[in-house]
Design an enzyme around this catalytic site. Structure first.
Site, mmCIF file in Angstrom:
data_model
loop_
_atom_site.group_PDB
_atom_site.id
_atom_site.type_symbol
_atom_site.label_atom_id
_atom_site.label_comp_id
_atom_site.label_asym_id
_atom_site.label_seq_id
_atom_site.Cartn_x
_atom_site.Cartn_y
_atom_site.Cartn_z
ATOM 1 N N ALA A 130 1.429 6.544 4.154
ATOM 2 C CA ALA A 130 1.363 7.878 3.534
ATOM 3 C C ALA A 130 1.938 7.823 2.127
ATOM 4 O O ALA A 130 3.149 7.902 1.929
ATOM 5 C CB ALA A 130 2.132 8.895 4.384
ATOM 6 N N ILE A 157 11.224 3.703 -1.890
ATOM 7 C CA ILE A 157 12.211 4.770 -2.065
ATOM 8 C C ILE A 157 13.262 4.337 -3.099
ATOM 9 O O ILE A 157 13.973 3.350 -2.887
ATOM 10 C CB ILE A 157 12.908 5.117 -0.723
ATOM 11 C CG1 ILE A 157 11.856 5.445 0.362
ATOM 12 C CG2 ILE A 157 13.910 6.259 -0.919
ATOM 13 C CD1 ILE A 157 10.881 6.568 0.021
ATOM 14 N N GLU A 362 5.797 10.151 -8.175
ATOM 15 C CA GLU A 362 5.711 11.626 -8.185
ATOM 16 C C GLU A 362 4.268 12.102 -8.351
ATOM 17 O O GLU A 362 4.004 13.108 -8.993
ATOM 18 C CB GLU A 362 6.635 12.223 -9.256
ATOM 19 C CG GLU A 362 8.098 11.979 -8.919
ATOM 20 C CD GLU A 362 9.070 12.694 -9.835
ATOM 21 O OE1 GLU A 362 8.806 13.860 -10.172
ATOM 22 O OE2 GLU A 362 10.093 12.083 -10.172
#
Ligand SMILES: Cc1cc2nc3c(=O)[nH]c(=O)nc-3n(C[C@H](O)[C@H](O)[C@H](O)COP(=O)(O)OP(=O)(O)OC[C@H]3O[C@@H](n4cnc5c(N)ncnc54)[C@H](O)[C@@H]3O)c2cc1C
Length: 392
Positions: A130, A157, A362
């Site tokens: 995802a 991350i 983002e």
């Protein structure tokens, strides 16, 4: 450096001294710090930069919800240190959801010290399966009494392994897709949350994987209502995308300055490179793209500061255009500087490696284009529907 004059139409009086103060701070405290040569050193440097930025008050406008001041800060910081900019970016992403939907307790415990640079935050949304398609996430959060039990795998991350707390997105109702996602504050050290290793980038940036295995999180750590996590995540990204564009402007501005300085001082064929029209044309195109980027960035921030609830389209335009333009500007700057520009020790080489990720994180450029185009099509269909769908 923040060029507040170019975008003065979008700024208030107090933004000018703030931009100048951030530029002076970045030149004094950030620019002299060398890029860390290894991932381990980048992680230590990121923690050091957090304290330096916090002590300077660089995160203050995140708490004040002053998006234009956030953009000015990121523009100045990114021009001096892309790693410091990444630290700023993640404080923004980790603090904003708590300010919007966190309880008083969560805000006091995590958001306030994060704004002071005393604790480091992270935003854990992406998974192996995802990326752009956030709604397909496989991480699950199952209610069990006064807690949720989280299981899943997050990757790519930022600040994984060095953050003090993570805003983790997980599905509480898988069959509901994006409407079934919730967001949680998971402090580092929570049993069941483990750092599963680094994902090392070519530019200094602490990136890595997280595993959640029977990780119990109190119900009070949920941000907002159950099932509202996707909306919260998207609203956070909306708000912060103009600041990604601002960081790109800072990097492009630094590159343009390096190229111009080089072009006026370097002589070939008996005269400075800057006297050749082909070089002047390149410099002119770089300056035009940078100015256009700034207009889009500060326009989006201005709309938000003026009270717009969402700035989805404006933010998408700003992020997509400014990051793509910065990549071209930095590439052109290296071309002007020539061989010296690709040496690992040259600031342009660091910018070249650093800017690449801004076109992806983002929300990749293509997704920003889809947001703008999709909104246009939806509006066109709505107005065709309102007029009975008949042509003129
Ligand atoms: C340096 C860095 C830091 C990051 N930090 C974080 C973080 O802190 N937290 C976090 O949660 N995530 C983070 N990410 C992950 C980032 O958000 C994702 O990489 C991004 O959302 C894209 O997802 P993906 O990499 O899985 O690419 P994919 O979604 O697989 O996309 C690959 C390509 O396909 C394109 N594409 C996808 N869908 C479509 C479509 N419908 N139409 C046309 N083209 C499409 C994309 O635009 C892209 O070009 C980070 C990534 C990087 C590089």
């Amino acid at each position: 450096m923040s060029d507040t004059h170019t975008v003065r139409a979008f700024l208030e009086a107090d933004h000018h001294p703030w931009g100048a103060a951030m530029a002076a701070f970045a030149a004094r405290a950030l620019a002299p710090r060398a890029e860390p040569p290894s991932d381990d050193e980048a992680r230590a440097e990121a923690r050091a930069l957090l304290g330096i930025l916090g002590a300077e008050g660089a995160f203050t406008p995140i708490g004040g919800r002053d998006l234009r001041a956030c953009c000015l800060a990121r523009e100045a910081i990114a021009a001096a240190s892309p790693l410091a900019d990444a630290v700023w970016a993640l404080q923004g992403l980790g603090i904003t959801p708590l300010l919007v939907s966190g309880s008083d307790e969560l805000r006091e415990r995590w958001a306030e010290p994060a704004l002071a640079g005393e604790v480091m935050s992270a935003f854990a949304m992406t998974e192996p399966g995802a990326g752009s398609d956030v709604g397909s996430m496989a991480t699950r959060a199952v209610r069990d009494g006064d807690a949720y039990v989280l299981d899943g795998h997050k990757w790519l991350i930022s600040n994984a392994g060095i953050a003090d707390y993570y805003v983790v997105f997980a599905s509480t109702e898988p069959e509901a897709g994006s409407r079934g996602i919730s967001a949680f504050v998971v402090p580092a050290g929570t049993e069941g949350l483990t750092y599963a290793g680094a994902q090392v980038m070519s530019a200094a940036h602490p990136l890595g994987e997280l595993r959640l295995e029977a990780c119990r999180v109190p119900v009070g750590h949920r941000l907002g209502e159950e099932g509202r996590g996707f909306m919260l995540g998207m609203a956070t990204l909306d708000q912060l995308r103009p600041t990604v564009g601002a960081a790109a402007c800072g990097m492009a501005e630094r590159a343009l300055r390096e190229a111009l300085d080089h072009a006026v001082s370097r002589e070939q064929f008996g005269k400075p490179l800057a006297d050749f029209q082909l070089i002047q044309e390149k410099l002119g195109r770089m300056a035009i793209e940078l100015t256009a980027s700034r207009m889009l960035v500060y326009r989006a921030a201005y709309e938000k500061d003026l009270g717009a609830e969402r700035i989805t389209t404006e933010a998408a335009m700003a992020k997509a255009y400014a990051t793509e333009a910065a990549q071209r500007v930095i590439d052109d700057a290296i071309q002007i500087v020539g061989g010296l520009g690709v040496l690992a020790s040259h600031p342009l080489d660091r910018l070249y490696r650093s800017i690449r990720a801004l076109r992806i994180y983002e929300g990749a450029t293509e997704i920003q284009h889809l947001i703008v185009g999709g909104t246009m099509v939806a509006d066109a269909k709505a107005s065709a529907g309102a007029s009975g769908g008949e042509g003129a």
